[in-house]
Design an enzyme around this catalytic site. Sequence first.
Site, PDB file in Angstrom:
ATOM      1  CD  GLU A  90      -2.818  -1.031   2.470  1.00 34.72           C
ATOM      2  OE1 GLU A  90      -3.776  -1.812   2.486  1.00 34.72           O
ATOM      3  OE2 GLU A  90      -2.555  -0.260   3.422  1.00 34.72           O
TER       4      GLU A  90
ATOM      5  CD  GLU B 119      -4.211 -10.802  -6.656  1.00 36.98           C
ATOM      6  OE1 GLU B 119      -5.334 -11.188  -6.307  1.00 36.98           O
ATOM      7  OE2 GLU B 119      -3.720  -9.724  -6.248  1.00 36.98           O
TER       8      GLU B 119
END
Length: 145
Positions: free
Chosen positions: A56, A67
């Site tokens: 983040e 992913e």
Amino acid sequence: MPADNMSADKLSPPENPLRARAAAVRENAHAPYSKFKVGAAIRAASGTVYVGCNVENVAYPEGTCAEAGAIAAMVAAGETQLTEAYVIADCPAPVPPCGGCRQKLKEFGATDVSVTLATTDGVEQTTTIGDLLPGAFDAGYMERS
């Protein structure tokens, strides 16, 4: 609750080697804002497993999904085809990839490639890239007649 095109199973004990790799890398996730850590492991056509975790950023749209991180590691190693994917998060039900990651998985994997979604307590749902992203946009649309 599983979608119609997914099957859910409780593992005992978790034996999938991708699960172990995804669970381990999940612990490295940088999620100080959402506290929602995600780990992903993908197997490339060579058999090599690549991992990624969410990262983040205080400017939320600038973060990176697990992913996407695993796919980037695969591409950085010179590979461009994935044959299996596994995503794990600590949530009540297995969490599917976001729309952008579904498209990224499709870029590097065939529609029949297995994608396993899991919770940290052992619940799994197995689906395919094609079921996650029906009607996918692909290179065929870029061709001109």
